[in-house]
Design an enzyme around this catalytic site. Sequence first.
Site, mmCIF file in Angstrom:
data_model
loop_
_atom_site.group_PDB
_atom_site.id
_atom_site.type_symbol
_atom_site.label_atom_id
_atom_site.label_comp_id
_atom_site.label_asym_id
_atom_site.label_seq_id
_atom_site.Cartn_x
_atom_site.Cartn_y
_atom_site.Cartn_z
ATOM 1 N N ASP A 32 37.316 43.789 53.390
ATOM 2 C CA ASP A 32 38.072 42.717 52.750
ATOM 3 C C ASP A 32 38.779 43.337 51.544
ATOM 4 O OD1 ASP A 32 39.021 40.636 51.214
ATOM 5 O OD2 ASP A 32 37.249 39.369 51.474
ATOM 6 N N PHE A 45 32.146 37.930 47.974
ATOM 7 C CA PHE A 45 33.070 36.794 47.911
ATOM 8 C C PHE A 45 34.151 36.997 48.953
ATOM 9 C CE2 PHE A 45 36.738 34.332 46.837
ATOM 10 C CZ PHE A 45 36.177 33.094 46.578
ATOM 11 N N LYS A 89 46.504 37.682 49.048
ATOM 12 C CA LYS A 89 46.845 37.650 47.625
ATOM 13 C C LYS A 89 48.208 38.295 47.324
ATOM 14 C CE LYS A 89 42.641 36.191 45.630
ATOM 15 N NZ LYS A 89 41.236 36.529 45.867
HETATM 16 C C1 LIG Z 1 40.433 35.653 46.770
HETATM 17 C C2 LIG Z 1 39.610 36.331 47.787
HETATM 18 C C3 LIG Z 1 39.406 35.772 49.067
HETATM 19 C C4 LIG Z 1 39.898 34.396 49.443
HETATM 20 O O1 LIG Z 1 41.278 34.259 49.361
HETATM 21 P P1 LIG Z 1 41.928 32.786 49.285
HETATM 22 O O2 LIG Z 1 43.404 33.063 49.383
HETATM 23 O O3 LIG Z 1 41.521 32.200 47.984
HETATM 24 O O4 LIG Z 1 41.404 32.022 50.443
HETATM 25 C C5 LIG Z 1 38.673 36.499 49.971
HETATM 26 N N1 LIG Z 1 38.170 37.705 49.668
HETATM 27 C C6 LIG Z 1 38.341 38.266 48.459
HETATM 28 C C7 LIG Z 1 37.768 39.612 48.181
HETATM 29 C C8 LIG Z 1 39.060 37.601 47.478
HETATM 30 O O5 LIG Z 1 39.188 38.135 46.258
#
Ligand SMILES: *Cc1c(COP(=O)(O)O)cnc(C)c1O
Length: 401
Positions: free
Chosen positions: A226, A141, A255
């Site tokens: 990520d 994700f 985040k």
């Molecule tokens: C939440 C998330 C994203 C995307 O972030 P947004 O601010 O919602 O665009 C990307 N990678 C990971 C691992 C995430 O948990």
Amino acid sequence: MERVADYIALEDRYGARNYHPLDVVLTRGEGVWVYDVEGNRYLDCLSAYSAVNHGHCHPRLAAVMEAQARRLTLTSRAFRNDKLGVFYATLCRLTGYPMALPMNTGAEAVETAIKAARKWGALVKKIERDQAEIIVCAGNFHGRTTTIVGFSSEPRYREGFGPFAPGFVTVPFGDAAALEAAVTPRTAAFLFEPIQGEAGVIVPPEGYLRAARALCSARNVLLMADEIQTGLGRTGRLFACDHENVKPDVCIVGKALAGGFYPVSAVLASEEVLGVFRPGEHGSTFGGNPLGAAVAVEALRVMVEEDFPGRAAELGAYFRTRLAAMASPHVKAVRGKGLLIGVELRPEAGGARRFCEALERRGVLCKEARADVIRFAPPLVVTRAEIDWALGPIAEALAMA
Ligand SMILES: *Cc1c(COP(=O)(O)O)cnc(C)c1O
């Protein structure tokens, strides 16, 4: 407008139905607690997918946000502002990366990393132009843009949204041999989550991150982590990659970077990687704005001064031990690192959603990750006493028929 049903009806009448929220209408938050419009109190065990690691409305962040909002909010990058440099310096000194590129949402930062990797592939690795490949993991994700959902393996995220961008190769997560087999001379980067959050808190086998690091170094491939959900203390270390003492070439954060007050994300890397961008080649109207930068600086300071990684390590171990001791007939496995915890249910348990609804009625808010995993990820300011309190409702819910 006072009744819960009225708020829900208004949302349902005008809002697109791209979410299926629990029917709790929140109006106020303080620390780990949130309150609904009827005054009921809940312990937040989702923390907006780790964006609210600092707890709700952290007073230090609220003070900086308010002061900066009255002073200067947005200049665009056409001009400089007096907060961006401090933000760069704070973030880079804390993380050990020489350079940062600020964006707003996580998906934008992932897109930025993809662009940087492709351009690095062309300019530095000398991959034929527009031929670079990026290896990704099944179950990933990384956000919701069309490029990103194009390499998702979750049908709901992608179906009907094509055509998709080419240039991505998928390998199973946690399988170092499969990764090695997928690398070709055209491979620019390996993009991965050190723990897959949305896939159900999947922790790869010990040694996987080290193997990926060694392979990427040997084959001149960028290791691109990520850490949007796992980073900034959530898993008990500053970054989840730190558990294996692995330093990625590119680290993506978002985040919790601004403590849930404001969307701030960033790509961290070397001069060799981020230096590929020349003026005009990439940008964002809001990226690096003084309001976000000021809040992010304070959020990083709070994370360090309140020792979020240490708290997550200690309290996460405690929480997991207590969950594992519950011996519920529904639970197949308890896993995670720090305060990123997944409780996987047995197939016959009837899915995680009904347990989340039962927990809501008992004052604990959480969200299923995939269909059969309950994720527990409270703000990192949570105390042992608050976890002890939550264990009551959790034990009750897991004891349901
Ligand atoms: C939440 C998330 C994203 C995307 O972030 P947004 O601010 O919602 O665009 C990307 N990678 C990971 C691992 C995430 O948990």
